[in-house]
Write a protein that holds these residues in place. Sequence first.
Motif, PDB file in Angstrom:
ATOM      1  N   THR A 179      23.752  30.122 -33.024  1.00  0.00           N
ATOM      2  CA  THR A 179      23.394  29.580 -31.916  1.00  0.00           C
ATOM      3  C   THR A 179      24.211  29.909 -31.202  1.00  0.00           C
ATOM      4  N   VAL A 180      23.843  29.693 -29.332  1.00  0.00           N
ATOM      5  CA  VAL A 180      24.454  29.741 -28.358  1.00  0.00           C
ATOM      6  C   VAL A 180      25.059  28.701 -27.293  1.00  0.00           C
ATOM      7  N   ALA A 181      26.466  28.441 -26.380  1.00  0.00           N
ATOM      8  CA  ALA A 181      26.311  27.414 -25.718  1.00  0.00           C
ATOM      9  C   ALA A 181      26.061  27.928 -24.060  1.00  0.00           C
ATOM     10  N   CYS A 182      25.014  27.029 -23.723  1.00  0.00           N
ATOM     11  CA  CYS A 182      24.909  27.701 -22.215  1.00  0.00           C
ATOM     12  C   CYS A 182      25.679  27.323 -21.855  1.00  0.00           C
ATOM     13  N   LEU A 183      26.349  27.974 -20.438  1.00  0.00           N
ATOM     14  CA  LEU A 183      26.862  27.099 -19.329  1.00  0.00           C
ATOM     15  C   LEU A 183      26.310  27.375 -17.871  1.00  0.00           C
ATOM     16  N   LEU A 184      25.547  26.230 -17.028  1.00  0.00           N
ATOM     17  CA  LEU A 184      24.839  26.441 -15.599  1.00  0.00           C
ATOM     18  C   LEU A 184      25.317  25.637 -14.457  1.00  0.00           C
ATOM     19  N   CYS A 185      25.867  27.442 -14.087  1.00  0.00           N
ATOM     20  CA  CYS A 185      26.916  26.422 -12.769  1.00  0.00           C
ATOM     21  C   CYS A 185      26.469  27.008 -11.676  1.00  0.00           C
ATOM     22  N   ARG A 186      26.551  25.732 -10.917  1.00  0.00           N
ATOM     23  CA  ARG A 186      25.922  25.645  -9.257  1.00  0.00           C
ATOM     24  C   ARG A 186      26.215  26.517  -7.936  1.00  0.00           C
ATOM     25  N   CYS A 187      27.892  26.639  -8.786  1.00  0.00           N
ATOM     26  CA  CYS A 187      27.609  27.242  -7.394  1.00  0.00           C
ATOM     27  C   CYS A 187      27.914  26.163  -6.050  1.00  0.00           C
ATOM     28  N   LEU A 188      28.106  25.668  -6.144  1.00  0.00           N
ATOM     29  CA  LEU A 188      27.896  24.609  -5.481  1.00  0.00           C
ATOM     30  C   LEU A 188      26.963  24.081  -4.339  1.00  0.00           C
ATOM     31  N   GLY A 189      25.686  24.308  -5.005  1.00  0.00           N
ATOM     32  CA  GLY A 189      24.222  24.149  -4.553  1.00  0.00           C
ATOM     33  C   GLY A 189      23.928  25.431  -4.193  1.00  0.00           C
ATOM     34  N   GLU A 190      24.754  26.106  -4.444  1.00  0.00           N
ATOM     35  CA  GLU A 190      23.786  27.651  -4.101  1.00  0.00           C
ATOM     36  C   GLU A 190      23.142  28.123  -4.628  1.00  0.00           C
ATOM     37  N   ILE A 191      22.906  27.629  -6.061  1.00  0.00           N
ATOM     38  CA  ILE A 191      21.894  27.997  -7.292  1.00  0.00           C
ATOM     39  C   ILE A 191      20.904  27.185  -7.360  1.00  0.00           C
ATOM     40  N   ASP A 192      21.372  25.509  -7.677  1.00  0.00           N
ATOM     41  CA  ASP A 192      20.441  25.013  -8.002  1.00  0.00           C
ATOM     42  C   ASP A 192      19.948  24.309  -6.720  1.00  0.00           C
ATOM     43  N   GLY A 193      19.767  25.091  -5.117  1.00  0.00           N
ATOM     44  CA  GLY A 193      19.284  24.272  -4.168  1.00  0.00           C
ATOM     45  C   GLY A 193      17.942  25.416  -4.023  1.00  0.00           C
ATOM     46  N   VAL A 194      17.850  26.311  -5.082  1.00  0.00           N
ATOM     47  CA  VAL A 194      16.454  26.891  -4.909  1.00  0.00           C
ATOM     48  C   VAL A 194      16.382  26.734  -6.832  1.00  0.00           C
ATOM     49  N   VAL A 195      17.052  27.151  -7.442  1.00  0.00           N
ATOM     50  CA  VAL A 195      16.778  27.070  -8.887  1.00  0.00           C
ATOM     51  C   VAL A 195      16.876  25.434  -9.285  1.00  0.00           C
ATOM     52  N   ASP A 196      15.665  24.521 -10.085  1.00  0.00           N
ATOM     53  CA  ASP A 196      15.338  23.312 -10.656  1.00  0.00           C
ATOM     54  C   ASP A 196      16.200  23.490 -11.705  1.00  0.00           C
ATOM     55  N   PHE A 197      17.058  22.910 -12.244  1.00  0.00           N
ATOM     56  CA  PHE A 197      18.207  22.931 -13.133  1.00  0.00           C
ATOM     57  C   PHE A 197      17.866  22.214 -13.998  1.00  0.00           C
TER      58      PHE A 197
END
Length: 580
Positions: free
Chosen positions: A6-24
């Motif tokens: 197994t792998v642990a995943c960490l998603l970084c929003r980058c203060l909205g720079e990423i999840d403003g486009v990518v649907d987290f």
Amino acid sequence: MTFVDTVACLLCRCLGEIDGVVDFDRLQLQLADDGRVDSVEVCDALCLGDSLVNLARKMGADNGSRILIAGCSALARGDELVDRLAAHGIDPGRVKITDIREGCAWIHADQPKEATAKAADLVHMGIAALRHRQTSPEVEIEIYPRVLVIGSGPAGMAAAVALGSYGVPVAIVESTGKLGGMLNYLSRVAPGDRTTEEIQEPMIEVIRTDPNIQVHLGTRVDKIKGSAGNFEVFLSGKNGETRLETGAIIVATGAKPVLPRGMYRYGELAGVISGIEMEKIFKDSIPAGDTVFIQCVAVRNQARPYCSAVCCPASLKNAIRLKESDNKVDVTILHRDVMSPGRHLEALYRRATAAGVGFIRFDPDDPPRVEGNDKVAGVRVADALSGQERLIEAERVVLATPLEPRENRAIPLSADNHGFYTVQSFLHTVETTVPGLFVCGSARWPVMVDGALTQGRAAAAKALDLVSRPKYRAAGLIGFQGTRFACAQVSQKTCTGCGNCMAACPFDACHLEKTKEGLRAVVNPVRCMGCGSCAAVCPNQSAALPEMASISMARIVENAFAGRPLRCRCADTQGSAANQ
């Protein structure tokens, strides 16, 4: 083959720079249903606050799992995050950075649905790579605390003085009997109009009095062996042959001016001289008489298709000095186009026009013609702008010739098509393909004196980073990626000694050694930059990158095309891409 469940995943929003486009939310749901993922977490900015420390504490308690960080690229903050995790005890081999910002959210900002799908594919590919990843063995090298500077022009002296100020032992090797290089032939430098004495005398005094700096005049480099941290350099000179150990080498051998033999009646008429000969005249006095400068002589042609960059500023500087010495003399510059980029050189050009220097553009297919019998009488030129032919009376014609590289086969550096030493791209302007070997000044490209001084100090900073510590990780020697991606390995059982890897390696890291079974390829782990060229040309897959072994690549490709019918021959287990 190392395999992690197994792998642990960490998603970084980058203060909205990423999840403003990518649907987290959608991405989290997909990962939550992925049997290969044991946890999914989202943070606002992993590089800020306590997020990284908390991650390190949590993962430090679980030494078996690996970590996939989906956020910015390795070239942005990714490599920095890996290094900071390593400082908290997390093995870098357990961590992978997947770029879903620059390569996804940013470039697909107006396509959120497609960006989300792409981000999911990239994360799934990263998970597959992590589960099957092998790790290259870490190599730590002991560093010899000395820097060798080859050449003592402005770049070489600037490097030596900078290193000496930090207490680093420095050895300067100069082939002539005097420090200074090209500065010894100039009286003033452009664009600051400083005397060469102002520039070089303070540095020479430091070199003479600093106990950390040793100077070898009248000495040449015959051979360089070894790798970063432990070079062996063989010298020869008036004191005989010498062997020198050094941790880093700075190449500041400069360039040499071209003499315009057979051009514009050079050597035939008195008064036709080269640019460097004009500089020597200025060392004694400012000459009188009308003067014509002809630019781009013996350059920007088939033999030398490059622009030397220093010729135009030199002619502008000398033309101004002639006019300021005697405003009654006529000074004209014949050019194909005047190269004076940047604020300071543009000011120099404007200063020349204000002083009364004339400028006439000519067509390279119809070059100027020098007239006279025993000595120069004038120059006939077709004005490319007006279309008129003009005769300019002159007592002197100065041919502005380029700088060309100095050849030294003892220096193990690759050269470009023009013969100048090549450097790494992407803002690493003094680093070469050989770790621990740096280049500055006109050895890498013709450069003004101020630029040479700056490059010399930059090379000194790079060398200081290497020799200022007793040991150094070989993986950290590659500058343009921050850390090395992998180190190639060769199976001695299957290697046939064909030499393909040695021919393909751009870093001179592969070589053949004699064994009982015959010739076998060996990789120097200090010089290897993990580019994979050896693996690409190996006919029987003896050379490989552990981090990108065949099975790992197969799983990455399968995940890139998840949902499509695709099978890889080298798969070692049965099952769909979604669970590999």
